[in-house]
Design an enzyme around this catalytic site. Structure first.
Site, short mmCIF file in Angstrom:
data_model
loop_
_atom_site.label_atom_id
_atom_site.label_comp_id
_atom_site.label_asym_id
_atom_site.label_seq_id
_atom_site.Cartn_x
_atom_site.Cartn_y
_atom_site.Cartn_z
N HIS A 89 28.83 -15.05 38.46
CA HIS A 89 29.23 -15.93 39.56
C HIS A 89 30.16 -15.18 40.52
O HIS A 89 30.78 -14.18 40.16
CB HIS A 89 29.93 -17.17 39.00
CG HIS A 89 29.05 -18.01 38.12
ND1 HIS A 89 29.26 -19.35 37.91
CD2 HIS A 89 27.94 -17.70 37.40
CE1 HIS A 89 28.33 -19.83 37.09
NE2 HIS A 89 27.53 -18.84 36.77
N GLU A 91 33.09 -15.82 41.83
CA GLU A 91 34.51 -15.69 41.47
C GLU A 91 34.68 -14.60 40.41
O GLU A 91 35.65 -13.84 40.43
CB GLU A 91 35.03 -17.03 40.91
CG GLU A 91 34.98 -18.18 41.90
CD GLU A 91 33.68 -18.98 41.81
OE1 GLU A 91 32.59 -18.37 41.63
OE2 GLU A 91 33.74 -20.21 41.92
N CYS A 116 32.61 -23.77 39.61
CA CYS A 116 32.00 -24.49 38.48
C CYS A 116 32.93 -24.41 37.27
O CYS A 116 33.90 -23.65 37.26
CB CYS A 116 30.64 -23.88 38.16
SG CYS A 116 30.74 -22.26 37.36
N CYS A 119 33.52 -20.89 35.85
CA CYS A 119 34.45 -20.04 36.61
C CYS A 119 35.89 -20.51 36.44
O CYS A 119 36.81 -19.70 36.44
CB CYS A 119 34.07 -20.01 38.08
SG CYS A 119 32.58 -19.04 38.37
#
Ligand SMILES: [Zn+2]
Length: 284
Positions: A89, A91, A116, A119
């Site tokens: 992801h 991040e 999400c 993360c």
């Protein structure tokens, strides 16, 4: 690390196309008349444009602003033909990017979509007092998004993802390592800088590209295990962030500590999905 390796690495660090220095940020804020957060939000499309999304077609960009004032871009990465567990992801990519430059503190993460749960858990592993998240429409603190969190402190872990003690793996102690193999030595360096407090499975990756460039990755573990970031995923994320392609990879090395947890099989599988280069591995 030898002086030759240090110089090689310093050159590659200077050439990082997805990292902004404090001086560059000052120049950009002056030129655009934007405040820092407005500038970071304006730069998010630059990060999003580096996303690899053959599955979702949903591009996410993130920027991690470090305590040293450097900005690190990140973007989501999906690998066709692989389990979604191997996706990364935005991040994670941005914070992993900062980790590779030995940053110890993240001030803010600017991200193009609300983080999400995966993360939120990943960022909680920073084990910081606070972390501000800047979204296009809101400012929010991580502990507001993840109340009653489970993390390093629950496992009596005093440090965090970016502040772990350095490992002690050394080429001189391993007869499988050629002491003149600079790429393998870089992978050892990454393994020593990795974060694996729960499994002790220190692991690092170094990729050499056709043009001589190097992409690095290190394992970043998580108290909840699954949001952890594999060293090969981080190295491939670096490859894409800098505008290269898997077909540019000429050589790939992985070094890891021999524990109950192992990176070799997953890393080889992820690499095989990306290119034909065979992964060279060494275990300690
Ligand atoms: Zn996420």
């Amino acid at each position: 690390m030898s002086d030759v390796l240090k110089n090689t690495l310093a050159q590659h660090r200077l050439a990082d196309a997805a990292r902004f220095s404090p001086t560059q940020i000052t120049l950009l804020t002056k030129a655009t008349q934007l405040g820092e957060e407005a500038l970071a939000l304006a730069l998010l499309p630059l990060a999003q444009q580096k996303a690899q999304v053959p599955v979702s077609d949903f591009k996410v960009g993130a920027i991690a602003i470090s305590g040293s004032g450097h900005w690190y871009l990140g973007a989501n990465m999906e690998l066709a033909g692989q389990s979604l567990n191997n996706a990364l992801h935005a991040e994670q990519a941005a914070i992993g990017h900062a980790a590779l430059f030995d940053e110890q503190h993240i001030e803010k993460v600017i991200v193009s979509a609300s983080p999400c749960g995966h993360c939120r858990q990943f960022m909680h592993e920073l084990n910081q007092e606070s972390l501000m998240l800047v979204l296009p429409e809101a400012h929010v603190m991580l502990n507001e998004l993840l109340p009653h969190a489970f993390g390093p402190a629950d496992l009596s872990q005093s440090y965090g993802m970016l502040t772990a003690p350095t490992g002690t793996l050394a080429a001189v102690n391993n007869p499988d390592i050629n002491p003149h193999d600079a790429l393998m030595l870089l992978a050892i360096d990454e393994a020593n800088a990795s974060y694996a407090p729960y499994s002790q499975n220190r692991a690092g990756v170094a990729l050499q590209l056709e043009g001589g460039q190097i992409c690095r990755g290190r394992y970043l573990e998580n108290a909840a295990f699954n949001p952890g970031l594999g060293p090969m995923q981080l190295a491939l994320s670096q490859l894409f962030l800098n505008g290269y392609q898997p077909s540019d990879i000429e050589r790939a090395c992985l070094v890891e500590a021999s524990t109950q947890v192992q990176q070799t099989h997953n890393a080889a599988q992820v690499l095989a999905a990306a290119c034909d280069v065979k992964l060279e591995t060494v275990q300690f």
